[in-house]
Motif scaffolding. Sequence first.
Motif, PDB file in Angstrom:
ATOM      1  N   HIS A   1      -9.586  -3.992 -10.015  1.00  0.00           N
ATOM      2  CA  HIS A   1      -9.010  -4.388  -9.654  1.00  0.00           C
ATOM      3  C   HIS A   1      -8.532  -5.572  -8.929  1.00  0.00           C
ATOM      4  O   HIS A   1      -9.170  -5.253  -7.772  1.00  0.00           O
ATOM      5  CB  HIS A   1      -9.076  -2.818  -9.106  1.00  0.00           C
ATOM      6  CG  HIS A   1      -8.217  -2.151  -9.511  1.00  0.00           C
ATOM      7  ND1 HIS A   1      -6.929  -1.562  -9.406  1.00  0.00           N
ATOM      8  CD2 HIS A   1      -8.996  -0.689 -10.447  1.00  0.00           C
ATOM      9  CE1 HIS A   1      -6.180   0.040  -9.901  1.00  0.00           C
ATOM     10  NE2 HIS A   1      -7.784   0.187 -10.584  1.00  0.00           N
TER      11      HIS A   1
ATOM     12  N   TRP B   1     -13.093  -4.458  -1.136  1.00  0.00           N
ATOM     13  CA  TRP B   1     -12.053  -3.085  -1.656  1.00  0.00           C
ATOM     14  C   TRP B   1     -13.162  -1.828  -1.450  1.00  0.00           C
ATOM     15  O   TRP B   1     -12.255  -1.056  -0.795  1.00  0.00           O
ATOM     16  CB  TRP B   1     -12.776  -2.800  -3.378  1.00  0.00           C
ATOM     17  CG  TRP B   1     -12.908  -1.770  -4.085  1.00  0.00           C
ATOM     18  CD1 TRP B   1     -14.341  -0.938  -4.624  1.00  0.00           C
ATOM     19  CD2 TRP B   1     -12.086  -1.065  -4.209  1.00  0.00           C
ATOM     20  NE1 TRP B   1     -13.913   0.040  -5.260  1.00  0.00           N
ATOM     21  CE2 TRP B   1     -12.744   0.709  -4.823  1.00  0.00           C
ATOM     22  CE3 TRP B   1     -10.415   0.041  -4.113  1.00  0.00           C
ATOM     23  CZ2 TRP B   1     -12.026   2.096  -4.978  1.00  0.00           C
ATOM     24  CZ3 TRP B   1      -9.536   1.164  -4.044  1.00  0.00           C
ATOM     25  CH2 TRP B   1     -10.230   2.254  -4.642  1.00  0.00           C
TER      26      TRP B   1
ATOM     27  N   THR C   1      -9.341   9.912 -10.222  1.00  0.00           N
ATOM     28  CA  THR C   1      -9.264  10.604 -11.408  1.00  0.00           C
ATOM     29  C   THR C   1     -10.479  10.102 -11.924  1.00  0.00           C
ATOM     30  O   THR C   1     -11.335  11.186 -13.063  1.00  0.00           O
ATOM     31  CB  THR C   1      -8.241  10.492 -12.792  1.00  0.00           C
ATOM     32  OG1 THR C   1      -7.299   9.826 -12.279  1.00  0.00           O
ATOM     33  CG2 THR C   1      -8.368  10.132 -14.099  1.00  0.00           C
TER      34      THR C   1
ATOM     35  N   GLU D   1       0.587  -0.605  -2.395  1.00  0.00           N
ATOM     36  CA  GLU D   1       0.756  -0.374  -3.709  1.00  0.00           C
ATOM     37  C   GLU D   1      -0.586  -0.428  -4.428  1.00  0.00           C
ATOM     38  O   GLU D   1      -0.647   0.478  -5.496  1.00  0.00           O
ATOM     39  CB  GLU D   1       1.858  -0.563  -4.482  1.00  0.00           C
ATOM     40  CG  GLU D   1       3.667  -0.148  -4.344  1.00  0.00           C
ATOM     41  CD  GLU D   1       4.532  -0.639  -4.379  1.00  0.00           C
ATOM     42  OE1 GLU D   1       4.329  -0.949  -5.313  1.00  0.00           O
ATOM     43  OE2 GLU D   1       5.532  -0.694  -3.952  1.00  0.00           O
ATOM     44  N   ALA D   2      -1.107  -0.921  -4.757  1.00  0.00           N
ATOM     45  CA  ALA D   2      -1.928  -2.370  -5.477  1.00  0.00           C
ATOM     46  C   ALA D   2      -3.047  -1.217  -4.917  1.00  0.00           C
ATOM     47  O   ALA D   2      -3.658  -0.648  -5.813  1.00  0.00           O
ATOM     48  CB  ALA D   2      -2.307  -3.667  -5.769  1.00  0.00           C
ATOM     49  N   GLU D   3      -3.205  -1.196  -3.698  1.00  0.00           N
ATOM     50  CA  GLU D   3      -4.210  -0.142  -3.458  1.00  0.00           C
ATOM     51  C   GLU D   3      -4.652   1.216  -3.788  1.00  0.00           C
ATOM     52  O   GLU D   3      -4.876   2.277  -4.607  1.00  0.00           O
ATOM     53  CB  GLU D   3      -4.756  -0.097  -1.842  1.00  0.00           C
ATOM     54  CG  GLU D   3      -4.728  -1.687  -1.276  1.00  0.00           C
ATOM     55  CD  GLU D   3      -5.146  -1.879   0.111  1.00  0.00           C
ATOM     56  OE1 GLU D   3      -5.314  -3.017   0.688  1.00  0.00           O
ATOM     57  OE2 GLU D   3      -4.252  -0.664   1.279  1.00  0.00           O
ATOM     58  N   ILE D   4      -3.202   2.192  -3.929  1.00  0.00           N
ATOM     59  CA  ILE D   4      -2.858   3.496  -4.151  1.00  0.00           C
ATOM     60  C   ILE D   4      -3.151   3.583  -5.293  1.00  0.00           C
ATOM     61  O   ILE D   4      -4.053   4.402  -6.078  1.00  0.00           O
ATOM     62  CB  ILE D   4      -1.464   3.664  -4.056  1.00  0.00           C
ATOM     63  CG1 ILE D   4      -1.309   3.617  -1.957  1.00  0.00           C
ATOM     64  CG2 ILE D   4      -1.026   5.176  -4.671  1.00  0.00           C
ATOM     65  CD1 ILE D   4      -0.048   3.783  -1.794  1.00  0.00           C
ATOM     66  N   ALA D   5      -2.688   3.054  -6.336  1.00  0.00           N
ATOM     67  CA  ALA D   5      -3.317   2.416  -8.070  1.00  0.00           C
ATOM     68  C   ALA D   5      -4.713   2.592  -7.981  1.00  0.00           C
ATOM     69  O   ALA D   5      -5.187   3.558  -9.117  1.00  0.00           O
ATOM     70  CB  ALA D   5      -2.325   1.083  -9.064  1.00  0.00           C
ATOM     71  N   ALA D   6      -5.269   1.716  -7.832  1.00  0.00           N
ATOM     72  CA  ALA D   6      -6.813   1.660  -7.585  1.00  0.00           C
ATOM     73  C   ALA D   6      -7.784   3.289  -7.186  1.00  0.00           C
ATOM     74  O   ALA D   6      -8.447   3.953  -7.585  1.00  0.00           O
ATOM     75  CB  ALA D   6      -7.614   0.340  -6.236  1.00  0.00           C
TER      76      ALA D   6
ATOM     77  N   ALA E   1      -5.756   6.078  -6.986  1.00  0.00           N
ATOM     78  CA  ALA E   1      -5.562   7.149  -7.946  1.00  0.00           C
ATOM     79  C   ALA E   1      -6.435   7.034  -8.960  1.00  0.00           C
ATOM     80  O   ALA E   1      -6.760   7.855  -9.696  1.00  0.00           O
ATOM     81  CB  ALA E   1      -3.733   6.941  -8.540  1.00  0.00           C
ATOM     82  N   GLU E   2      -7.179   6.009  -9.714  1.00  0.00           N
ATOM     83  CA  GLU E   2      -7.609   5.428 -10.516  1.00  0.00           C
ATOM     84  C   GLU E   2      -9.500   6.375 -10.222  1.00  0.00           C
ATOM     85  O   GLU E   2     -10.233   7.435 -11.239  1.00  0.00           O
ATOM     86  CB  GLU E   2      -8.057   4.385 -11.305  1.00  0.00           C
ATOM     87  CG  GLU E   2      -8.728   4.594 -12.066  1.00  0.00           C
ATOM     88  CD  GLU E   2      -9.383   2.602 -12.771  1.00  0.00           C
ATOM     89  OE1 GLU E   2     -10.105   2.625 -13.425  1.00  0.00           O
ATOM     90  OE2 GLU E   2      -8.038   1.726 -12.914  1.00  0.00           O
TER      91      GLU E   2
ATOM     92  N   ILE F   1      -3.078   8.847  -0.874  1.00  0.00           N
ATOM     93  CA  ILE F   1      -1.998   8.406  -1.840  1.00  0.00           C
ATOM     94  C   ILE F   1      -0.942   9.052  -2.016  1.00  0.00           C
ATOM     95  O   ILE F   1       0.293   8.210  -2.272  1.00  0.00           O
ATOM     96  CB  ILE F   1      -2.402   9.114  -3.167  1.00  0.00           C
ATOM     97  CG1 ILE F   1      -4.043   7.876  -3.718  1.00  0.00           C
ATOM     98  CG2 ILE F   1      -2.138   8.183  -5.053  1.00  0.00           C
ATOM     99  CD1 ILE F   1      -4.448   8.863  -4.815  1.00  0.00           C
TER     100      ILE F   1
END
Length: 538
Positions: A485, A494, A460, A449-454, A456-457, A531
């Motif tokens: 992150h 990362w 963007t 989940e944490a990696e998906i958030a990064a 996703a950013e 993602i």
Amino acid sequence: MPMMSLDPPAQDRDLALSSNAWPFQEARALLEKRLKGKLPDKGYVLFETGYGPSGLPHIGTFGEVVRTTMVRNAFKVLAPDMPTKLFCFSDDMDGLRKVPDNIPNKDLVKAHLGKPLTQVPDPFGTHDSFGAHNNARLQAFLDSFGFDYEFQSATDWYTSGRFDTALLRVLECYDKVKDVVLPTLGEERRATYSPFLPVCPETGIVLQVPVIHTDAKAGTIVYKREDGQEVETIVTGGAVKLQWKADWGTRWFALGVDYEMSGKDLIDSVKLSSRICSILGATSPQNLTYELFLDAQGQKISKSKGNGLSVEDWLKYGNAESLALFMYQKPKAAKRLHFDVIPRAIDEYLTFVEKFPGQDEKTQLANPAWHIHGGRPPEEKAHLSYSILLNLVSVCHSEDPAVLWHYISRYAPGATPENAPMLGVLVERAIAYYKDFVLPEKTYRSATEAEIAAMAELRTKLAELPDSFSAEEAQNMVYEVGKGHENLGDLKAWFQVLYQVLLGQDQGPRMGTFIALYGVKETLALLDRAIAGEDLSK
């Protein structure tokens, strides 16, 4: 292939004299220590490499010729007024001891065991003899790399009489030469050893028989055959050949060899042959002892074991220039020669070539690209690292070079296989390497989940990039997201997330360059799939 030019550009001789590059060090020692700054009486400086033609050319053959050529090129800069030659000398008068495993018509060859290779029928049916066939293979092999050399045949030197003076000199120094070799032999071999191996006039076989009498004035020896018969023969005109250690030292004497390198396994033979050369009245060549290659487990590479790479193996996955770089680097250090060294060697070679035009002359002389190309490295603007190409193949899921060139031409407008030939070769080689070594080891994992958030950013931010952007801009963007992150670890962690999730591997390319090459739109689609938790191996 424009390798190994023997017309190096004019360079500052003082800079060359002070260069720490090992070919210049070797050339300097040759010029100052052996030649004393003077041209030999024969009118040229002679470099030599030897070849045993009972087998086909191999990676060691390439290594010895390419390294010797590097020293020769360096010598040309230090002594531009001294002519040089490179002799590739084939020991084709050696008696064939066993039938090779990798030939047809083995029974045909078996019937001629013991004869000089140039008297054994060619099992391939293409040449007058097995020796001639393998000599032709050697020359074709060397020619394919653009080496400048003169082929020399032992059979020709013996039978033409060009060795006669040297053979008579060995006969004059018979006891001294023999006394040098005897301590290196076992008791049984010492009892029958002679530097001369008579060629039987009846069978044509090279005989290992005791010599019971010598006559230096007459130029003859008397030997005893296995049946007890005593036979007198001259030592000239190809009636005998020399045992190989005596042969090596005598060849140096006869040809006036000034430089020859050899492997670590021949250190004792070099010492022995040097003593023989001295006894005959000449100075042995300047010598470089190079280390041997190791396999993936650190064991010595053996042709009979088949535990190493062949030249053909390397050229299936890389270019010849990268193999030349591998040979250039640390010749006196043992090195692993395995498939996994190829990508790094290619990328190091590309880096050296890319840096060359912007370097000052002193730095250029220390650049391996100078030595690989005789001072004239190629200039090609469309440079992409081999690792980038491997990863491009991975995400494209295609083994079609045209698909890769679609992306390459967008990254380097106007680049084609025709105007970027080096890149064209590497595209095809990268596809082969990926298929055989990278793909079988790929293991994609799902993102947390944490990696998906990064990611996703990152998606963007990448979507905000202008149509025209630099690889550096994309790289900085990836950095900024990673820094934000910290829960994922440091920046190295990362990037490893991106490699493992997007590419299915622990290591990967510079992401900014990859994004610029692959395209923002395509990278966004790749991130969307990751993602969403899709299987990126498909």
